[in-house]
Write an enzyme that holds these catalytic residues in place. Structure first.
Site, PDB file in Angstrom:
ATOM      1  N   ASP A  30       1.849  -2.202  -4.171  1.00 18.65           N
ATOM      2  CA  ASP A  30       0.683  -1.424  -3.658  1.00 18.65           C
ATOM      3  C   ASP A  30      -0.691  -2.032  -4.561  1.00 18.65           C
ATOM      4  O   ASP A  30      -0.360  -2.290  -5.681  1.00 18.65           O
ATOM      5  CB  ASP A  30       0.967   0.011  -3.981  1.00 18.65           C
ATOM      6  CG  ASP A  30      -0.024   0.953  -3.255  1.00 18.65           C
ATOM      7  OD1 ASP A  30      -0.923   0.374  -2.564  1.00 18.65           O
ATOM      8  OD2 ASP A  30      -0.252   2.181  -3.638  1.00 18.65           O
ATOM      9  N   ASN A  78       1.753   1.479   8.590  1.00 21.33           N
ATOM     10  CA  ASN A  78       0.654   0.595   8.374  1.00 21.33           C
ATOM     11  C   ASN A  78      -0.224   0.177   9.843  1.00 21.33           C
ATOM     12  O   ASN A  78      -1.343  -0.319   9.892  1.00 21.33           O
ATOM     13  CB  ASN A  78       1.135  -0.681   7.896  1.00 21.33           C
ATOM     14  CG  ASN A  78       1.421  -0.668   6.119  1.00 21.33           C
ATOM     15  OD1 ASN A  78       2.197  -0.935   5.723  1.00 21.33           O
ATOM     16  ND2 ASN A  78       0.713   0.324   5.660  1.00 21.33           N
TER      17      ASN A  78
END
Ligand code: FPP
Length: 256
Positions: A30, A78
């Site tokens: 991340d 996503n």
């Protein structure tokens, strides 16, 4: 540096004794976007740098003898990102598979993929299938790529398969227990992760390996993924090795 030398270096972080190395490490990579924004660059730039960090992490994990490395490369959520960014992330996966597969194969790495594949474009599916097929005989580290992956989605698909089998008479409801549920997940045959690392300072699971993370140790690092270095990797492993794992019991156990 050899695997043994690296292990010795990790010992030197201050942990002694015979604590085991994690057999399976999973990483939530991340912070690509924030890394780029902080530098006045586009998010795309951050993702590209993220692939460099990914390569280093794969090499290091293999060097120090990790059996399974799972990387969260694209979540089932996503798709809600702007289309350009989705295209970029998919493009990077394709590039990675096209450019790095030969080396992974030569390095005895076995590539495995988890996530929903049936809805993907044909060319991505073919690349993922090829990566798995051409490394299937490799006996070194298993690199598990989580692509179009979501933990709830995976559990939902497993439940549907089990329900189908019950309906068809191949299974009875009494056969359903946690072990058999595990065999219907994308990760069937893969041991649960011992250590889950998330970079960027966020402290959540984000639908990653929900079932498998039951007894995982978590290490959250305040470093954006493109900056994730082998030292950070070693630090997370050292932290893991210093944890007491009790698996719901009372006796501290430092085992896989
Ligand atoms: C999180 O950063 C990262 C991702 C959404 C995916 C990780 C992807 C890569 C490392 C590159 C492509 C992958 C492969 C397998 C080649 P973010 O965009 O959420 O960062 P932010 O939270 O700072 O916005």
């Amino acid at each position: 540096m050899t695997g043994n030398a690296k292990r010795a270096e990790i010992e030197a972080v201050g942990i002694t004794g015979d604590e085991v190395m994690p057999r399976h490490i999973a990483i939530i990579m991340d912070g690509n976007g924030r890394w780029a924004t902080a530098r006045g660059l586009t998010r795309t730039h951050g993702h590209r740098k993220g692939v460099d960090a990914l390569r280093k992490a794969v090499r290091h994990a293999a060097d120090i003898g990790i059996d399974y490395l799972t990387l969260f490369s694209f979540s089932s959520e996503n798709w809600t990102r702007p289309p350009d960014e989705v295209r970029e992330l998919i493009g990077l996966l394709k590039l990675f598979l096209r450019n790095d597969l030969a080396k992974l194969r030569a390095d005895n790495v076995r590539v495995m993929v988890i996530g929903e594949r049936t809805d993907l474009q044909r060319d991505i599916r073919d690349l993922l299938d090829e990566a798995e097929a051409t490394t299937i005989l490799n006996t070194g580290m298993r690199l598990v790529i989580a692509f179009n992956y979501g933990g709830r989605d995976e559990i939902g698909r497993a439940v549907r398969r089990i329900a189908d089998a019950v309906k068809a008479g191949r299974l009875s409801p009494e056969d359903v227990d946690t072990a058999m549920i595990s065999t219907h997940l994308d990760t069937a045959g893969i041991p649960d992760p011992d250590l889950i690392i998330r970079t960027s300072g966020e402290q959540r699971l984000s639908n990653f390996l929900l079932w498998q993370a039951a007894y995982a140790e978590f290490v959250f690092l305040p470093v954006y993924w493109p900056d994730f270095a082998t030292e950070d990797f070693d630090l997370a492993i050292a932290e893991f090795r210093n944890r007491d794992r009790r698996y719901g019991g009372i006796a501290a156990r430092r085992s896989r």
